[in-house]
Design a protein around this motif. Structure first.
Motif, PDB file in Angstrom:
ATOM      1  N   ASP A  18       8.775 -19.274  50.162  1.00 27.90           N
ATOM      2  CA  ASP A  18       8.822 -17.797  51.026  1.00 27.90           C
ATOM      3  C   ASP A  18       9.008 -18.242  52.388  1.00 27.90           C
ATOM      4  O   ASP A  18       8.151 -18.980  52.941  1.00 27.90           O
ATOM      5  CB  ASP A  18       7.528 -16.897  50.636  1.00 27.90           C
ATOM      6  CG  ASP A  18       7.915 -15.329  51.211  1.00 27.90           C
ATOM      7  OD1 ASP A  18       8.950 -15.196  51.745  1.00 27.90           O
ATOM      8  OD2 ASP A  18       6.995 -14.777  51.035  1.00 27.90           O
ATOM      9  N   SER A  22       3.792 -15.644  58.026  1.00 32.60           N
ATOM     10  CA  SER A  22       2.414 -14.999  57.420  1.00 32.60           C
ATOM     11  C   SER A  22       1.396 -15.723  58.187  1.00 32.60           C
ATOM     12  O   SER A  22       1.366 -16.678  58.810  1.00 32.60           O
ATOM     13  CB  SER A  22       2.295 -15.400  55.970  1.00 32.60           C
ATOM     14  OG  SER A  22       2.477 -16.700  55.738  1.00 32.60           O
ATOM     15  N   CYS A  36     -10.029  -4.394  52.014  1.00 36.19           N
ATOM     16  CA  CYS A  36      -9.146  -3.591  51.363  1.00 36.19           C
ATOM     17  C   CYS A  36      -9.215  -2.228  51.913  1.00 36.19           C
ATOM     18  O   CYS A  36      -8.031  -1.742  51.982  1.00 36.19           O
ATOM     19  CB  CYS A  36      -9.174  -3.470  49.869  1.00 36.19           C
ATOM     20  SG  CYS A  36      -8.623  -5.061  49.078  1.00 36.19           S
ATOM     21  N   ASP A  40      -5.532  -1.397  53.465  1.00 42.72           N
ATOM     22  CA  ASP A  40      -4.645  -0.163  52.875  1.00 42.72           C
ATOM     23  C   ASP A  40      -4.262   0.713  54.167  1.00 42.72           C
ATOM     24  O   ASP A  40      -3.190   1.442  53.817  1.00 42.72           O
ATOM     25  CB  ASP A  40      -5.602   0.828  51.829  1.00 42.72           C
ATOM     26  CG  ASP A  40      -5.790  -0.066  50.441  1.00 42.72           C
ATOM     27  OD1 ASP A  40      -5.037  -1.005  50.398  1.00 42.72           O
ATOM     28  OD2 ASP A  40      -6.708   0.244  50.118  1.00 42.72           O
ATOM     29  N   ARG A  43      -0.860  -1.319  55.634  1.00 41.55           N
ATOM     30  CA  ARG A  43      -0.156  -1.649  54.679  1.00 41.55           C
ATOM     31  C   ARG A  43       1.353  -1.125  55.043  1.00 41.55           C
ATOM     32  O   ARG A  43       1.325   0.267  54.970  1.00 41.55           O
ATOM     33  CB  ARG A  43      -0.254  -1.743  53.368  1.00 41.55           C
ATOM     34  CG  ARG A  43       0.737  -2.219  52.375  1.00 41.55           C
ATOM     35  CD  ARG A  43       0.229  -2.393  51.069  1.00 41.55           C
ATOM     36  NE  ARG A  43      -0.761  -3.459  50.692  1.00 41.55           N
ATOM     37  CZ  ARG A  43      -2.157  -3.052  50.416  1.00 41.55           C
ATOM     38  NH1 ARG A  43      -2.506  -1.992  50.438  1.00 41.55           N
ATOM     39  NH2 ARG A  43      -2.945  -3.933  50.384  1.00 41.55           N
ATOM     40  N   ALA A  90       4.999  -6.578  55.548  1.00 40.53           N
ATOM     41  CA  ALA A  90       5.321  -6.275  54.394  1.00 40.53           C
ATOM     42  C   ALA A  90       4.467  -6.393  53.126  1.00 40.53           C
ATOM     43  O   ALA A  90       4.621  -5.880  52.213  1.00 40.53           O
ATOM     44  CB  ALA A  90       6.454  -7.506  54.040  1.00 40.53           C
ATOM     45  N   GLU A  91       3.487  -7.195  53.359  1.00 41.64           N
ATOM     46  CA  GLU A  91       2.379  -7.637  52.340  1.00 41.64           C
ATOM     47  C   GLU A  91       1.090  -7.746  53.086  1.00 41.64           C
ATOM     48  O   GLU A  91       1.106  -8.663  54.039  1.00 41.64           O
ATOM     49  CB  GLU A  91       2.571  -8.809  51.468  1.00 41.64           C
ATOM     50  CG  GLU A  91       3.789  -8.754  50.436  1.00 41.64           C
ATOM     51  CD  GLU A  91       4.133  -9.923  49.850  1.00 41.64           C
ATOM     52  OE1 GLU A  91       2.785 -10.638  49.310  1.00 41.64           O
ATOM     53  OE2 GLU A  91       4.989 -10.362  49.418  1.00 41.64           O
ATOM     54  N   CYS A  92       0.049  -7.423  52.647  1.00 40.50           N
ATOM     55  CA  CYS A  92      -1.171  -7.594  53.063  1.00 40.50           C
ATOM     56  C   CYS A  92      -2.203  -7.718  52.047  1.00 40.50           C
ATOM     57  O   CYS A  92      -2.335  -6.570  51.146  1.00 40.50           O
ATOM     58  CB  CYS A  92      -1.645  -6.818  54.230  1.00 40.50           C
ATOM     59  SG  CYS A  92      -1.703  -5.188  54.059  1.00 40.50           S
ATOM     60  N   TYR A  93      -3.160  -8.743  51.665  1.00 39.26           N
ATOM     61  CA  TYR A  93      -3.949  -8.555  50.501  1.00 39.26           C
ATOM     62  C   TYR A  93      -5.199  -9.390  50.556  1.00 39.26           C
ATOM     63  O   TYR A  93      -5.143 -10.484  51.507  1.00 39.26           O
ATOM     64  CB  TYR A  93      -3.246  -8.999  49.181  1.00 39.26           C
ATOM     65  CG  TYR A  93      -2.547 -10.263  49.129  1.00 39.26           C
ATOM     66  CD1 TYR A  93      -3.207 -11.339  49.004  1.00 39.26           C
ATOM     67  CD2 TYR A  93      -1.140 -10.194  49.403  1.00 39.26           C
ATOM     68  CE1 TYR A  93      -2.538 -12.691  48.867  1.00 39.26           C
ATOM     69  CE2 TYR A  93      -0.534 -11.260  49.498  1.00 39.26           C
ATOM     70  CZ  TYR A  93      -1.015 -12.338  49.443  1.00 39.26           C
ATOM     71  OH  TYR A  93      -0.527 -13.737  49.407  1.00 39.26           O
ATOM     72  N   ASP A 126       7.598  -9.310  58.003  1.00 31.45           N
ATOM     73  CA  ASP A 126       9.110  -9.152  57.620  1.00 31.45           C
ATOM     74  C   ASP A 126       9.770  -8.345  58.737  1.00 31.45           C
ATOM     75  O   ASP A 126       9.303  -7.557  59.542  1.00 31.45           O
ATOM     76  CB  ASP A 126       9.293  -8.556  56.450  1.00 31.45           C
ATOM     77  CG  ASP A 126      10.683  -9.205  55.819  1.00 31.45           C
ATOM     78  OD1 ASP A 126      11.103 -10.153  56.670  1.00 31.45           O
ATOM     79  OD2 ASP A 126      11.100  -9.077  54.514  1.00 31.45           O
TER      80      ASP A 126
END
Length: 128
Positions: A18, A22, A36, A40, A43, A90-93, A126
């Protein structure tokens, strides 16, 4: 056993990598559940809005995530040559890390276990 030469296998593995910028924080001393709640909230937001949310969020995880997001932005600008104004999350976890086990003395010679949980937090950006 894998097919092909070692260099060929590495080339194929790197082709699937990818390329989005990041940043990852490993062994953060905050549980996944608590991280989280903050993740949340940010995101899918653009970077400027996310930094504002994190600056005024009272939770402990927000200070960690603010530093991590700034690192991801710097990675995007320096390594990928992206413009900071066009970036969004784009993503977060958060993934579970190792748990530190501690003992708390209790009444009548008993001992209760305290679990100090850790997490691995990742933010992927992104461009819009």
């Amino acid at each position: 056993m894998a097919k092909g030469h070692r260099s060929q296998i590495k080339r194929e593995r790197n082709a699937q990598k990818d390329t989005r910028p990041s940043a990852k924080l490993s062994y953060a001393r905050v549980s996944v559940q608590k991280a989280c709640f903050v993740l949340d909230a940010i995101r899918g937001k653009d970077v400027k809005t996310a930094l504002a949310i994190l600056a005024y969020n009272p939770r402990y995880a927000s200070s960690l995530l603010e530093k991590l997001l700034k690192s991801a932005i710097a990675n995007a600008e320096n390594n990928n040559g992206m413009n900071a104004e066009n970036l969004y999350i784009a993503e977060c976890y958060a993934n579970k890390g190792p748990t530190m086990k501690r003992v708390k003395p209790r009444a009548q010679g008993r001992a209760y276990r305290i679990e100090k949980r850790t997490s691995h937090i990742t933010i992927v950006l992104d461009e819009r």
